[in-house]
Design a protein around this motif. Structure first.
Motif, PDB file in Angstrom:
ATOM      1  N   ALA A 258      51.707  84.947 -78.347  1.00 24.32           N
ATOM      2  CA  ALA A 258      51.275  84.063 -78.474  1.00 24.32           C
ATOM      3  C   ALA A 258      52.743  82.767 -77.979  1.00 24.32           C
ATOM      4  CB  ALA A 258      50.391  82.447 -79.082  1.00 24.32           C
ATOM      5  N   ALA A 259      53.833  83.342 -79.499  1.00 26.83           N
ATOM      6  CA  ALA A 259      54.702  82.772 -80.083  1.00 26.83           C
ATOM      7  C   ALA A 259      55.945  83.041 -79.050  1.00 26.83           C
ATOM      8  CB  ALA A 259      55.107  82.756 -81.333  1.00 26.83           C
ATOM      9  N   ASN A 260      56.023  84.645 -78.674  1.00 30.58           N
ATOM     10  CA  ASN A 260      57.180  84.939 -77.580  1.00 30.58           C
ATOM     11  C   ASN A 260      56.779  84.301 -75.720  1.00 30.58           C
ATOM     12  OD1 ASN A 260      58.972  87.044 -77.789  1.00 30.58           O
ATOM     13  ND2 ASN A 260      58.472  87.550 -75.902  1.00 30.58           N
ATOM     14  N   ALA A 261      55.421  83.749 -76.108  1.00 28.40           N
ATOM     15  CA  ALA A 261      54.802  83.553 -75.035  1.00 28.40           C
ATOM     16  C   ALA A 261      55.676  82.210 -74.765  1.00 28.40           C
ATOM     17  CB  ALA A 261      53.901  83.945 -74.265  1.00 28.40           C
ATOM     18  N   ALA A 262      55.423  81.890 -75.931  1.00 24.20           N
ATOM     19  CA  ALA A 262      55.624  79.837 -75.203  1.00 24.20           C
ATOM     20  C   ALA A 262      57.420  79.856 -75.323  1.00 24.20           C
ATOM     21  CB  ALA A 262      55.442  79.413 -76.767  1.00 24.20           C
ATOM     22  N   VAL A 263      58.348  80.819 -76.422  1.00 27.15           N
ATOM     23  CA  VAL A 263      59.697  80.734 -76.270  1.00 27.15           C
ATOM     24  C   VAL A 263      60.266  80.947 -75.077  1.00 27.15           C
ATOM     25  CG1 VAL A 263      61.297  81.757 -77.557  1.00 27.15           C
ATOM     26  CG2 VAL A 263      59.774  80.795 -78.786  1.00 27.15           C
ATOM     27  N   ALA A 264      59.954  82.240 -74.586  1.00 30.28           N
ATOM     28  CA  ALA A 264      59.678  82.632 -72.858  1.00 30.28           C
ATOM     29  C   ALA A 264      59.668  81.558 -72.065  1.00 30.28           C
ATOM     30  CB  ALA A 264      59.411  83.786 -72.735  1.00 30.28           C
ATOM     31  N   LEU A 265      58.686  80.944 -72.198  1.00 35.06           N
ATOM     32  CA  LEU A 265      58.427  79.524 -71.082  1.00 35.06           C
ATOM     33  C   LEU A 265      59.596  79.083 -71.338  1.00 35.06           C
ATOM     34  CD1 LEU A 265      56.476  78.715 -69.325  1.00 35.06           C
ATOM     35  CD2 LEU A 265      55.033  77.491 -71.171  1.00 35.06           C
ATOM     36  N   GLY A 266      59.797  78.443 -72.041  1.00 31.39           N
ATOM     37  CA  GLY A 266      60.824  77.268 -72.733  1.00 31.39           C
ATOM     38  C   GLY A 266      62.298  78.238 -71.989  1.00 31.39           C
ATOM     39  N   TYR A 267      62.651  79.037 -72.151  1.00 30.54           N
ATOM     40  CA  TYR A 267      63.957  79.488 -70.802  1.00 30.54           C
ATOM     41  C   TYR A 267      63.241  79.490 -69.723  1.00 30.54           C
ATOM     42  CZ  TYR A 267      66.353  79.498 -75.885  1.00 30.54           C
ATOM     43  OH  TYR A 267      67.067  78.906 -76.870  1.00 30.54           O
ATOM     44  N   GLY A 268      61.830  80.179 -69.246  1.00 35.80           N
ATOM     45  CA  GLY A 268      61.958  80.533 -68.203  1.00 35.80           C
ATOM     46  C   GLY A 268      62.033  81.599 -67.672  1.00 35.80           C
ATOM     47  N   ASP A 269      61.796  82.766 -68.189  1.00 40.75           N
ATOM     48  CA  ASP A 269      61.599  83.936 -68.612  1.00 40.75           C
ATOM     49  C   ASP A 269      60.850  84.784 -68.272  1.00 40.75           C
ATOM     50  OD1 ASP A 269      61.433  86.811 -69.098  1.00 40.75           O
ATOM     51  OD2 ASP A 269      63.148  87.080 -70.389  1.00 40.75           O
ATOM     52  N   LEU A 270      59.572  84.162 -66.588  1.00 35.10           N
ATOM     53  CA  LEU A 270      58.926  84.673 -66.793  1.00 35.10           C
ATOM     54  C   LEU A 270      57.780  85.982 -66.750  1.00 35.10           C
ATOM     55  CD1 LEU A 270      58.382  82.815 -63.508  1.00 35.10           C
ATOM     56  CD2 LEU A 270      57.573  81.611 -65.355  1.00 35.10           C
ATOM     57  N   ASP A 271      58.868  86.557 -67.331  1.00 35.25           N
ATOM     58  CA  ASP A 271      58.895  87.884 -66.805  1.00 35.25           C
ATOM     59  C   ASP A 271      57.992  88.599 -68.693  1.00 35.25           C
ATOM     60  OD1 ASP A 271      59.320  88.824 -64.535  1.00 35.25           O
ATOM     61  OD2 ASP A 271      61.444  89.831 -64.919  1.00 35.25           O
ATOM     62  N   GLN A 272      59.179  87.407 -69.650  1.00 38.05           N
ATOM     63  CA  GLN A 272      58.297  88.029 -71.025  1.00 38.05           C
ATOM     64  C   GLN A 272      56.519  87.239 -71.228  1.00 38.05           C
ATOM     65  OE1 GLN A 272      60.525  87.877 -74.606  1.00 38.05           O
ATOM     66  NE2 GLN A 272      62.518  88.307 -73.352  1.00 38.05           N
ATOM     67  N   VAL A 273      56.499  85.731 -70.636  1.00 32.54           N
ATOM     68  CA  VAL A 273      55.366  85.354 -70.372  1.00 32.54           C
ATOM     69  C   VAL A 273      54.397  86.119 -69.774  1.00 32.54           C
ATOM     70  CG1 VAL A 273      54.376  83.146 -69.465  1.00 32.54           C
ATOM     71  CG2 VAL A 273      56.581  82.982 -70.024  1.00 32.54           C
ATOM     72  N   TRP A 274      54.501  86.809 -69.094  1.00 31.85           N
ATOM     73  CA  TRP A 274      53.583  87.579 -68.397  1.00 31.85           C
ATOM     74  C   TRP A 274      53.165  88.643 -69.432  1.00 31.85           C
ATOM     75  CZ3 TRP A 274      49.389  87.385 -64.925  1.00 31.85           C
ATOM     76  CH2 TRP A 274      49.197  88.783 -64.966  1.00 31.85           C
ATOM     77  N   GLY A 275      53.985  89.300 -70.226  1.00 32.35           N
ATOM     78  CA  GLY A 275      54.154  90.743 -70.341  1.00 32.35           C
ATOM     79  C   GLY A 275      53.085  90.152 -71.819  1.00 32.35           C
ATOM     80  N   SER A 276      54.004  89.232 -72.645  1.00 31.26           N
ATOM     81  CA  SER A 276      54.010  88.108 -73.973  1.00 31.26           C
ATOM     82  C   SER A 276      52.036  87.975 -73.431  1.00 31.26           C
ATOM     83  CB  SER A 276      54.176  87.322 -74.607  1.00 31.26           C
ATOM     84  OG  SER A 276      55.219  87.551 -74.715  1.00 31.26           O
ATOM     85  N   SER A 277      51.616  87.285 -72.352  1.00 28.43           N
ATOM     86  CA  SER A 277      50.662  86.441 -71.928  1.00 28.43           C
ATOM     87  C   SER A 277      49.388  87.685 -71.984  1.00 28.43           C
ATOM     88  CB  SER A 277      50.097  85.816 -71.450  1.00 28.43           C
ATOM     89  OG  SER A 277      50.717  84.992 -71.244  1.00 28.43           O
ATOM     90  N   VAL A 278      49.647  88.872 -71.369  1.00 32.51           N
ATOM     91  CA  VAL A 278      48.426  89.737 -71.442  1.00 32.51           C
ATOM     92  C   VAL A 278      48.369  90.688 -72.346  1.00 32.51           C
ATOM     93  CG1 VAL A 278      48.780  92.405 -69.862  1.00 32.51           C
ATOM     94  CG2 VAL A 278      49.360  90.532 -69.065  1.00 32.51           C
ATOM     95  N   GLN A 279      49.604  90.839 -73.515  1.00 28.15           N
ATOM     96  CA  GLN A 279      49.458  91.552 -74.960  1.00 28.15           C
ATOM     97  C   GLN A 279      48.221  90.546 -76.014  1.00 28.15           C
ATOM     98  OE1 GLN A 279      49.144  94.202 -77.436  1.00 28.15           O
ATOM     99  NE2 GLN A 279      51.718  94.187 -77.257  1.00 28.15           N
ATOM    100  N   LEU A 280      48.524  88.976 -75.330  1.00 26.55           N
ATOM    101  CA  LEU A 280      47.404  88.142 -76.044  1.00 26.55           C
ATOM    102  C   LEU A 280      45.885  88.707 -75.555  1.00 26.55           C
ATOM    103  CD1 LEU A 280      46.640  85.499 -78.093  1.00 26.55           C
ATOM    104  CD2 LEU A 280      47.463  84.214 -75.984  1.00 26.55           C
ATOM    105  N   LEU A 281      46.046  88.572 -75.202  1.00 25.91           N
ATOM    106  CA  LEU A 281      45.081  88.655 -73.656  1.00 25.91           C
ATOM    107  C   LEU A 281      43.790  90.253 -74.812  1.00 25.91           C
ATOM    108  CD1 LEU A 281      44.842  87.486 -69.897  1.00 25.91           C
ATOM    109  CD2 LEU A 281      43.709  86.049 -72.256  1.00 25.91           C
ATOM    110  N   ILE A 282      44.813  90.981 -74.481  1.00 21.87           N
ATOM    111  CA  ILE A 282      44.393  92.227 -74.443  1.00 21.87           C
ATOM    112  C   ILE A 282      43.843  92.515 -76.039  1.00 21.87           C
ATOM    113  CG2 ILE A 282      44.844  94.849 -75.271  1.00 21.87           C
ATOM    114  CD1 ILE A 282      46.623  94.809 -73.086  1.00 21.87           C
ATOM    115  N   ASN A 283      44.356  91.586 -76.635  1.00 25.63           N
ATOM    116  CA  ASN A 283      43.865  91.342 -78.329  1.00 25.63           C
ATOM    117  C   ASN A 283      43.256  90.798 -78.717  1.00 25.63           C
ATOM    118  OD1 ASN A 283      46.296  92.156 -80.541  1.00 25.63           O
ATOM    119  ND2 ASN A 283      47.317  92.019 -78.922  1.00 25.63           N
ATOM    120  N   LEU A 284      42.693  90.116 -77.982  1.00 25.36           N
ATOM    121  CA  LEU A 284      41.630  88.670 -78.158  1.00 25.36           C
ATOM    122  C   LEU A 284      40.382  89.275 -77.517  1.00 25.36           C
ATOM    123  CD1 LEU A 284      42.957  85.499 -76.724  1.00 25.36           C
ATOM    124  CD2 LEU A 284      43.011  86.266 -78.730  1.00 25.36           C
ATOM    125  N   GLY A 285      40.402  90.298 -76.434  1.00 24.89           N
ATOM    126  CA  GLY A 285      39.392  90.864 -75.723  1.00 24.89           C
ATOM    127  C   GLY A 285      39.041  92.395 -76.495  1.00 24.89           C
TER     128      GLY A 285
END
Length: 310
Positions: A258-285
């Motif tokens: 969640a943190a990596n996605a948030a920081v990456a979102l601030g800098y507009g790095d959508l690749d890291q936002v996507w990868g971090s979000s998938v990581q978050l969902l995999i872990n929660l699920g």
């Protein structure tokens, strides 16, 4: 051993006492007529082996004591009594394997509540993890995972599925979704503030990060670890070994993702936002899946080994 303190309406005392006496694994029965004032009634005290506790509590609830009186349960840290030893030996199953379903439901209900304290801990954990991902500091990542309170609502969701409690499921989902959304939004603002002070920079995020690159690069191991952590976390809750939850917390990549996605979102790095979000969902699920299956297996095995009803 568990200690039960019951406030019982006078007209139900004989039935309650009979229920306690007929339950294998109980001892130290005390009846104080008229001792209770609010609500009025008799005070009944007893000790019961943990493995017999859930069945006894369920029987007392069937008598309506939870509505007309009170049922309070406490863990006994030390009991020096030959009768207590005999009660534990007579009770079916092993205490370490017993699941106190009412206690689990109560604990997960409290831990899955969307409160100011819950939001504060989750936000602080996410901000600490943000520092960790930018600095590529594994120590900060571990610290953030230990602070994060997200296992509470995850356990609540598992319990809700097994007990078919729509209210607990909704409460847990709200805590997870709103909690992570708020923490990520605030962490994005935090990262931009740190950038303004020259403490964060886009080059730091985009630089090679051998210690934390896994956070935005999910793979099969992410799911495997989440499954193992879900099993361990649920076992720690049902066996009352809550201290093990710290170990579970630092084994999954929820808050750091969640943190990596948030920081990456601030800098507009959508690749890291996507990868971090998938990581978050995999872990929660993975945690929810494993935790739910663990509870189902525990209930099945407990019944097969002669334990009281679950």
């Amino acid at each position: 051993m568990l200690h039960l303190r019951l406030i019982v309406p006078a007209d139900l005392t004989d039935e309650v006492v009979g229920t306690v006496e007929s339950t294998v694994g109980t001892t130290h029965l005390v009846v104080l007529p008229g001792a209770a004032r609010d609500p009025a009634g008799d005070l009944v005290l007893c000790d019961v082996a943990r493995e017999a506790g859930d069945g006894l509590i369920a029987d007392l609830c069937d008598l309506g004591i939870d509505k007309s009186g009170s049922i309070a349960v406490e863990d006994i840290g030390l009991s020096l009594s030959r009768r207590a030893d005999k009660a534990e030996a007579d009770a079916p199953g092993e205490g370490a394997d017993a699941v106190l379903w009412e206690h689990l439901a109560e604990a997960t209900h409290e831990e899955s509540t969307l409160s100011v304290t819950y939001l504060a801990f989750l936000t602080l954990a996410t901000m600490i993890a943000a520092c960790g991902v930018v600095l590529d500091n594994a120590i900060l990542i571990v610290g953030a995972m230990a602070v994060g309170p997200e296992f509470g609502p995850l356990a609540g969701l598992c319990t809700a599925v097994v007990r078919r409690s729509a209210r607990l499921a909704l409460r847990s989902l709200v805590a997870l979704l709103v909690g992570f959304a708020a923490a990520m939004i605030l962490t994005t603002g935090f990262s931009l503030l740190m950038n303004a002070f020259g403490l964060f920079s886009e080059s730091m995020l985009e630089a090679p990060r051998p210690s934390t690159a896994f956070i935005y690069a999910p793979d099969l191991f992410s799911f495997v670890v989440a499954i193992l952590a879900g099993v361990a976390g649920m076992l720690s809750l049902t066996s009352a070994k809550s201290g093990l939850l710290v170990g579970v917390a630092i084994s999954v990549t929820t808050v750091p993702a969640a943190a990596n996605a948030a920081v990456a979102l601030g800098y507009g790095d959508l690749d890291q936002v996507w990868g971090s979000s998938v990581q978050l969902l995999i872990n929660l699920g993975g945690i929810v899946l494993a935790g739910t299956l663990t509870l189902l297996i525990q209930r099945y095995l407990w019944k097969r080994t002669g334990g009281t009803r679950a």
